[in-house]
Structures are given as C-alpha cells and as structure tokens.
Motif scaffolding. Structure first.
Motif, mmCIF file in Angstrom:
data_model
loop_
_atom_site.group_PDB
_atom_site.id
_atom_site.type_symbol
_atom_site.label_atom_id
_atom_site.label_comp_id
_atom_site.label_asym_id
_atom_site.label_seq_id
_atom_site.Cartn_x
_atom_site.Cartn_y
_atom_site.Cartn_z
ATOM 1 N N UNK A 103 0.840 -1.199 0.000
ATOM 2 C CA UNK A 103 0.000 0.000 0.000
ATOM 3 C C UNK A 103 0.873 1.247 0.000
ATOM 4 N N UNK A 104 1.891 1.269 0.846
ATOM 5 C CA UNK A 104 2.787 2.432 0.915
ATOM 6 C C UNK A 104 3.528 2.640 -0.405
ATOM 7 N N UNK A 105 3.805 1.544 -1.106
ATOM 8 C CA UNK A 105 4.574 1.630 -2.344
ATOM 9 C C UNK A 105 3.702 1.965 -3.554
ATOM 10 N N UNK A 106 2.507 1.372 -3.647
ATOM 11 C CA UNK A 106 1.721 1.457 -4.887
ATOM 12 C C UNK A 106 0.371 2.150 -4.741
ATOM 13 N N UNK A 107 -0.068 2.402 -3.526
ATOM 14 C CA UNK A 107 -1.350 3.080 -3.262
ATOM 15 C C UNK A 107 -2.514 2.446 -4.043
ATOM 16 N N UNK A 108 -2.701 1.152 -3.914
ATOM 17 C CA UNK A 108 -3.738 0.476 -4.702
ATOM 18 C C UNK A 108 -5.140 0.684 -4.138
ATOM 19 N N UNK A 109 -6.118 0.457 -4.991
ATOM 20 C CA UNK A 109 -7.502 0.398 -4.532
ATOM 21 C C UNK A 109 -7.797 -0.990 -3.954
ATOM 22 N N UNK A 110 -7.207 -2.010 -4.560
ATOM 23 C CA UNK A 110 -7.390 -3.390 -4.094
ATOM 24 C C UNK A 110 -6.055 -4.119 -4.163
ATOM 25 N N UNK A 111 -5.742 -4.869 -3.125
ATOM 26 C CA UNK A 111 -4.610 -5.786 -3.133
ATOM 27 C C UNK A 111 -5.176 -7.207 -3.087
ATOM 28 N N UNK A 112 -4.845 -8.003 -4.094
ATOM 29 C CA UNK A 112 -5.224 -9.420 -4.122
ATOM 30 C C UNK A 112 -4.005 -10.235 -3.712
ATOM 31 N N UNK A 113 -4.197 -11.176 -2.800
ATOM 32 C CA UNK A 113 -3.076 -12.011 -2.379
ATOM 33 C C UNK A 113 -3.489 -13.482 -2.383
ATOM 34 N N UNK A 114 -2.491 -14.348 -2.241
ATOM 35 C CA UNK A 114 -2.730 -15.786 -2.336
ATOM 36 C C UNK A 114 -3.302 -16.347 -1.037
ATOM 37 N N UNK A 115 -3.981 -17.482 -1.187
ATOM 38 C CA UNK A 115 -4.518 -18.208 -0.045
ATOM 39 C C UNK A 115 -3.792 -19.546 0.111
ATOM 40 N N UNK A 116 -3.714 -20.010 1.350
ATOM 41 C CA UNK A 116 -3.205 -21.342 1.645
ATOM 42 C C UNK A 116 -4.305 -22.185 2.259
ATOM 43 N N UNK A 117 -4.065 -23.477 2.345
ATOM 44 C CA UNK A 117 -4.997 -24.409 2.971
ATOM 45 C C UNK A 117 -4.342 -25.008 4.206
ATOM 46 N N UNK A 118 -5.082 -25.028 5.301
ATOM 47 C CA UNK A 118 -4.604 -25.626 6.545
ATOM 48 C C UNK A 118 -5.539 -26.760 6.926
ATOM 49 N N UNK A 119 -5.009 -27.968 7.069
ATOM 50 C CA UNK A 119 -5.846 -29.138 7.337
ATOM 51 C C UNK A 119 -5.897 -29.516 8.811
ATOM 52 N N UNK A 120 -5.421 -28.629 9.656
ATOM 53 C CA UNK A 120 -5.385 -28.907 11.085
ATOM 54 C C UNK A 120 -4.016 -29.355 11.559
ATOM 55 N N UNK A 121 -3.157 -29.742 10.621
ATOM 56 C CA UNK A 121 -1.807 -30.213 10.956
ATOM 57 C C UNK A 121 -0.732 -29.467 10.170
ATOM 58 N N UNK A 122 -0.958 -29.292 8.881
ATOM 59 C CA UNK A 122 0.039 -28.652 8.015
ATOM 60 C C UNK A 122 -0.672 -27.732 7.028
ATOM 61 N N UNK A 123 0.101 -26.805 6.493
ATOM 62 C CA UNK A 123 -0.453 -25.855 5.521
ATOM 63 C C UNK A 123 0.277 -25.987 4.196
ATOM 64 N N UNK A 124 -0.406 -25.598 3.127
ATOM 65 C CA UNK A 124 0.185 -25.574 1.799
ATOM 66 C C UNK A 124 -0.518 -24.503 0.989
ATOM 67 N N UNK A 125 0.109 -23.976 -0.063
ATOM 68 C CA UNK A 125 -0.565 -22.975 -0.892
ATOM 69 C C UNK A 125 -1.802 -23.564 -1.563
ATOM 70 N N UNK A 126 -2.850 -22.789 -1.593
ATOM 71 C CA UNK A 126 -4.047 -23.144 -2.363
ATOM 72 C C UNK A 126 -3.829 -22.722 -3.810
ATOM 73 N N UNK A 127 -3.349 -21.500 -3.987
ATOM 74 C CA UNK A 127 -2.954 -21.012 -5.312
ATOM 75 C C UNK A 127 -1.864 -19.965 -5.137
ATOM 76 N N UNK A 128 -1.047 -19.823 -6.165
ATOM 77 C CA UNK A 128 0.014 -18.827 -6.195
ATOM 78 C C UNK A 128 0.475 -18.661 -7.646
ATOM 79 N N UNK A 129 1.280 -17.621 -7.909
ATOM 80 C CA UNK A 129 1.779 -17.340 -9.264
ATOM 81 C C UNK A 129 0.633 -17.235 -10.286
ATOM 82 N N UNK A 130 -0.473 -16.639 -9.869
ATOM 83 C CA UNK A 130 -1.661 -16.614 -10.725
ATOM 84 C C UNK A 130 -1.548 -15.617 -11.870
#
Length: 335
Positions: free
Chosen positions: A109-136
């Motif tokens: 935000x400080x660098x680009x002053x965007x209206x919207x920032x979209x970021x990636x989500x991960x999945x957590x199964x209660x024990x470990x996490x992994x990316x849901x999506x990235x490099x979209x």
C-alpha cells in the motif's frame, strides 16, 4: 486508521481464538493502525463469549457486535457500515491470517497506493499448511493487473483468487454501501461473487501480491450440504453482476459467461454427492430437473469449444450429463 478487519462469527468456538490471535498479534507486534470488528451473528455456542473476552483484553483494538442470525452476507455488510479503516480485510472466523500479512499488505500500500490488493490463499488441514494457489498473474513478487485480466479470471478460473472476499485488502471507497443485497441474504453461498463484482467496478489500481497471506481451514468440521437450488441461486447472482457496465460492455463476456455457467452446472451436479441418502431415482429426478434449467442446453452446446478452460473432471461429468447417461453419472458420484 489503515485497516478494518471484519470477522463474521457464527458457532466457531473451536477456531475463533486462533483466528483473533492471528490478527491481534501482528497489530501489536508491527504497530499496525488497525481495528478488528467481530460480528456475532447469533451464535449458539461460546463464540459470543469469546468475542467479549477478547474485547475486554484489547478494548482499543477490538469492537464486538452481537446481532440476531441473518447470514454471512448481511453480517459482512453490517461490518462495512461500522468499519473505520481506509482498507477492509475480510477474514472468516475459522480461518486465519499469516503472521506477517498486515505488514506485507501495508508495504505494498505504501509503495503502490492500490484500490485493491489481491493475495494468495493457503490451505490448513489442522496439521500442516500448503498454498491453495500462487503465481496466478505473475511469478514476480507483485504486479499491477487490469480489469480485463480480473474479468477473465472471475468468469473462467475455477479457483477463487478473484472472487473470494477473504483474499483481498479493499479500499473502503470501493464499496457501495447503499447497494441492496437483501434478496440474497437467505442464500448460504455466492456472497463473495456478488461483492467482488461490486468492488472491482469501483477500483482502478489493482495489485496482485504473490504471497500466501491467508489460510483457509479445510478441517473445521463444517460439513458441506446438498443444495437443490444451487444452480438457480448462482445463476441469479451471475445475472445480477452482469448489470455492471464494466462487465456487460466487455466484448468477450458472452463466451466467458458460458464457461462460468458450465463450471456452475458441474458443481451443481457434483455437490449432490453431499446428499448421502440420495438413491438413483432421486438423483435422476434432480438431474432431469437440472437439464431443463435456464441456459443449460445452450451452454452444453459449447462444452467442447470450452474444454481448454475446464478441468477434465468437470468436462467429463458434463459430457455424461449432456447425453443423459444418468445411471452412469449416479455411479460415478457414489465413488
């Protein structure tokens, strides 16, 4: 104030504290100018008490609202009316933010002053996490993206990078607080799709931040339910968003609409698996009724031409459905 983190709460006593801690800790540790708005939507478990306990501990950070049960969409809209932050971050109460999410969002935000920032989500199964999506949209750390890229993803991608409300930081001015969504309040799904179309209409500077900053919990115990009216309800949502000029006036929208509805039709079929007691006679009736729904025959005629935009699973299921091989489809859905 920079951020308002809106957290609708309903019967999540087992996960709520972890969600709240994931936000509070970084507000304190990184000295982020932010508030948390906890909206207890008529919880019947200890969730409301957990909200109050956290308010008592962090009265300068947390606000709590207890309200009658009205559903997720109505509760989110109530949170928007109360929010004081320049940017809105939505977090579901059984999910959590990465430990430096607010810091990373503030940097961009400080660098680009965007209206919207979209970021990636991960999945957590209660024990470990992994990316849901990235490099979209890029392999780089971040990139500015245009509305045509947004729309293409919105209608074609079958993962929620553009449609989810939880994977964005959104300038409050992008919301139309006078928008009336009351006819959708009873629906238990699709509110992300509705509101995402709204905020992109009012945004110009959109940044994709290629980092996993939000974790979706896949093991919350909230069982998926069969919704017989899934197709009808989702079609109503899509027809509603088509009224936005930036969508309606796009020259590729008719072909993208077909892909969106093919994926919706496929989900309408596969989600019938959630009815464990459905026998062949009942499923056949459901599938025959579905075959007669608005646009179904027309979009099925585009199945082969849109094959490249669909998963093999969805394409194959719709191919069987198109030729009315209902017994075969029933057996596949039982697997």
């Amino acid at each position: 104030m920079l951020f308002s983190i809106i957290i609708p709460v309903y019967n999540v006593e087992n996960y709520l504290q972890e969600c709240i801690d994931s936000v509070v800790n970084q507000i304190v540790n990184y000295a982020i100018d932010a508030e948390i708005v906890l909206l207890d939507d008529g919880s019947k478990d200890m969730s409301g008490k957990i909200c109050d306990n956290n308010y008592n501990k962090y009265p300068d950070i947390i606000r709590v609202v207890h309200k009658k049960n009205e559903g997720l969409l109505s509760t989110r809209r109530k949170g928007l009316l109360l929010a004081k932050g320049e940017y809105i971050i939505n977090c579901d109460s059984d999910d959590f933010l990465s430990e430096n999410a607010l810091y990373e969002i503030k940097k961009i935000i400080d660098k680009s002053h965007p209206d919207i920032v979209i970021y990636n989500m991960g999945i957590f199964d209660g024990h470990a996490s992994k990316p849901y999506y990235q490099n979209s949209f890029t392999n780089r750390e971040y990139i500015k993206i245009g509305k045509k890229q947004i729309l293409k993803s919105y209608f074609i991608d079958d993962y929620p990078i553009v449609t989810t409300m939880a994977g964005k930081a959104i300038k409050a001015t992008c919301f139309n607080l006078n928008k009336d969504y009351s006819k959708f309040y009873a629906d238990s799904f699709g509110e992300d799709t509705l509101q995402s179309a709204e905020v992109f209409e009012n945004a110009e500077n959109i940044i994709y931040l290629n980092k996993v900053l939000y974790y979706y919990r896949s093991s919350s115990g909230m069982s998926a339910k069969f919704k017989e009216d899934y197709y009808d309800n989702f079609l109503q949502i899509i027809e509603n968003v088509l009224d936005y000029p930036y969508i309606l006036n796009n020259d590729e929208i008719s072909s993208w609409f077909n892909v969106k509805m093919l994926n919706t039709l496929a989900r309408s079929i596969t989600q019938s698996k959630n009815s464990n007691s459905m026998n062949y006679k009942e499923r056949k009736k459901y599938l025959i009724d579905l075959y007669g729904k608005k646009y179904v025959k027309e979009i099925l005629n585009t199945l082969n031409s849109n094959r490249r935009f669909m998963s093999f699973k969805y394409w194959f299921i719709l191919l069987i459905f198109k030729y009315k091989c209902f017994l075969l489809l029933h057996k596949i859905l039982l697997l």
